[in-house]
Scaffold this active site. Structure first.
Site, PDB file in Angstrom:
ATOM      1  N   ARG A  15       0.830  -1.206   0.000  1.00 21.62           N
ATOM      2  CA  ARG A  15       0.000   0.000   0.000  1.00 21.62           C
ATOM      3  C   ARG A  15       0.866   1.259   0.000  1.00 21.62           C
ATOM      4  O   ARG A  15       0.534   2.250  -0.655  1.00 21.62           O
ATOM      5  CB  ARG A  15      -0.907  -0.007   1.231  1.00 21.62           C
ATOM      6  CG  ARG A  15      -1.926  -1.135   1.262  1.00 21.62           C
ATOM      7  CD  ARG A  15      -3.096  -0.873   0.370  1.00 21.62           C
ATOM      8  NE  ARG A  15      -3.978   0.130   0.935  1.00 21.62           N
ATOM      9  CZ  ARG A  15      -5.009   0.667   0.293  1.00 21.62           C
ATOM     10  NH1 ARG A  15      -5.272   0.302  -0.949  1.00 21.62           N
ATOM     11  NH2 ARG A  15      -5.784   1.559   0.866  1.00 21.62           N
ATOM     12  N   ASP A  53      -0.234  -2.579  10.128  1.00 23.32           N
ATOM     13  CA  ASP A  53      -1.642  -2.935  10.051  1.00 23.32           C
ATOM     14  C   ASP A  53      -2.292  -2.682  11.406  1.00 23.32           C
ATOM     15  O   ASP A  53      -1.963  -3.352  12.396  1.00 23.32           O
ATOM     16  CB  ASP A  53      -1.778  -4.405   9.651  1.00 23.32           C
ATOM     17  CG  ASP A  53      -3.203  -4.797   9.295  1.00 23.32           C
ATOM     18  OD1 ASP A  53      -4.137  -4.115   9.763  1.00 23.32           O
ATOM     19  OD2 ASP A  53      -3.382  -5.784   8.558  1.00 23.32           O
ATOM     20  N   ASN A  70      -7.527   8.950  11.162  1.00 24.70           N
ATOM     21  CA  ASN A  70      -8.430   8.824  10.018  1.00 24.70           C
ATOM     22  C   ASN A  70      -8.755   7.375   9.671  1.00 24.70           C
ATOM     23  O   ASN A  70      -9.839   7.081   9.165  1.00 24.70           O
ATOM     24  CB  ASN A  70      -7.783   9.516   8.811  1.00 24.70           C
ATOM     25  CG  ASN A  70      -8.454   9.167   7.504  1.00 24.70           C
ATOM     26  OD1 ASN A  70      -9.473   9.747   7.129  1.00 24.70           O
ATOM     27  ND2 ASN A  70      -7.892   8.195   6.780  1.00 24.70           N
ATOM     28  N   TYR A 126     -20.011  -0.577  13.541  1.00 29.29           N
ATOM     29  CA  TYR A 126     -19.428   0.655  13.023  1.00 29.29           C
ATOM     30  C   TYR A 126     -19.931   1.859  13.827  1.00 29.29           C
ATOM     31  O   TYR A 126     -19.138   2.727  14.230  1.00 29.29           O
ATOM     32  CB  TYR A 126     -19.788   0.823  11.555  1.00 29.29           C
ATOM     33  CG  TYR A 126     -19.256   2.093  10.939  1.00 29.29           C
ATOM     34  CD1 TYR A 126     -17.928   2.198  10.551  1.00 29.29           C
ATOM     35  CD2 TYR A 126     -20.095   3.194  10.737  1.00 29.29           C
ATOM     36  CE1 TYR A 126     -17.438   3.370   9.978  1.00 29.29           C
ATOM     37  CE2 TYR A 126     -19.614   4.362  10.173  1.00 29.29           C
ATOM     38  CZ  TYR A 126     -18.282   4.442   9.794  1.00 29.29           C
ATOM     39  OH  TYR A 126     -17.805   5.605   9.240  1.00 29.29           O
ATOM     40  N   LYS A 177     -17.700   4.562  16.142  1.00 27.20           N
ATOM     41  CA  LYS A 177     -17.670   5.998  15.898  1.00 27.20           C
ATOM     42  C   LYS A 177     -18.175   6.785  17.105  1.00 27.20           C
ATOM     43  O   LYS A 177     -17.798   7.953  17.303  1.00 27.20           O
ATOM     44  CB  LYS A 177     -18.459   6.329  14.631  1.00 27.20           C
ATOM     45  CG  LYS A 177     -17.800   5.778  13.380  1.00 27.20           C
ATOM     46  CD  LYS A 177     -16.343   6.216  13.278  1.00 27.20           C
ATOM     47  CE  LYS A 177     -15.592   5.650  12.104  1.00 27.20           C
ATOM     48  NZ  LYS A 177     -14.175   6.078  12.064  1.00 27.20           N
TER      49      LYS A 177
END
Length: 254
Positions: free
Chosen positions: A37, A55, A81, A152, A156
């Site tokens: 990546r 990772d 992020n 998820y 958050k």
């Protein structure tokens, strides 16, 4: 000019924020989850202060990321992020954690504790955090049937709670959470209504701006405006219990 570390900066919002900050003359440390990546970063890598690799679903590799950042030097700001959205199943990290929970909650907690304390911390959240209540009984999804959307949302919510908790504990650090909206990225999809420039603007601004409006802490932002997050994220009791559980699970203390 500031030096800023951005997790998950090989594409999407992370790369867009990095590009914006570099274009403004700031120094940026990029992060990739693998050497492959990192190799896809292209021109921005040559303009960056450095690229760290690891990772974030692995606790061991997350610690190595912190070590690599610290070896470069103290950051002025860190933008947390990196994140994953819809995981088809719980999965299992090398330490046995749910993948969504590991990347979206455990990693930013560990990096916040292990990276030399910067002047500013920015955590990427989502408006979906308002559906993440009641997570403390089973943070790691070992008792419940897997629900990717709920997992998820919970992660958050944790991001907002972490920003608020650290604003309280570390008054010398400006800590904020940002909802970038539904952005046209690989994660958000081509049909998302928000463009990359709009999606990255608030977190990049909070990381480096000297404007009085950006010199605040413990706030939740959406498209350059403060909003009121879910009440649970601001609850000191919830924050303290969450941090206690994260410390127990990682062996890493703030």
């Amino acid at each position: 000019m500031a030096i800023v570390f951005i997790t998950g900066s090989t594409d999407g919002l992370g790369k867009a924020a990095a590009q914006s900050l570099v274009d403004q003359g700031h120094r940026v440390v990029l992060h990739a989850r693998s050497t492959d990546r990192a190799g896809s970063l292209g021109d921005i890598a040559s303009r960056a202060e450095g690229v760290v690799v690891g990772d974030l679903q692995s606790g061991v590799e997350t610690k190595r990321v912190a070590d690599q950042v610290n070896a470069i030097g103290r950051m002025d700001a860190v933008i947390h992020n990196a994140g994953v959205y819809t995981q088809r199943n719980r999965g299992s990290t090398p330490e046995g954690h749910a993948i969504t929970f590991a990347i979206n909650t455990l990693a930013p907690y560990m990096l916040s504790a292990l990276i030399e304390r910067p002047a500013r911390l920015v955590y990427l959240s989502s408006g979906l955090h308002r559906g993440g209540g009641g997570s403390l009984d089973d943070l790691d999804w070992t008792k419940r049937l897997w629900d990717s959307a709920k997992a998820y949302a919970e992660s958050k919510l944790h991001a907002v709670a972490l920003a608020s908790a650290l604003a309280r504990r570390w008054p010398e650090v400006l800590c904020n959470a940002v909802d970038p909206g539904w952005v046209r990225t690989r994660m958000g999809g081509a049909g998302a209504p928000v463009d990359l420039e709009t999606g990255q603007k608030t977190q990049a601004w909070l990381a480096v701006s000297d404007e009085p409006a950006a010199s605040v802490s413990g706030r939740y932002w959406h498209h350059m405006r403060q909003q009121e997050p879910a009440s649970e994220a601001l609850d000191h009791g919830f924050q303290d219990r969450l941090l206690d559980k994260l410390r127990e699970m990682t062996g890493v203390s703030l």
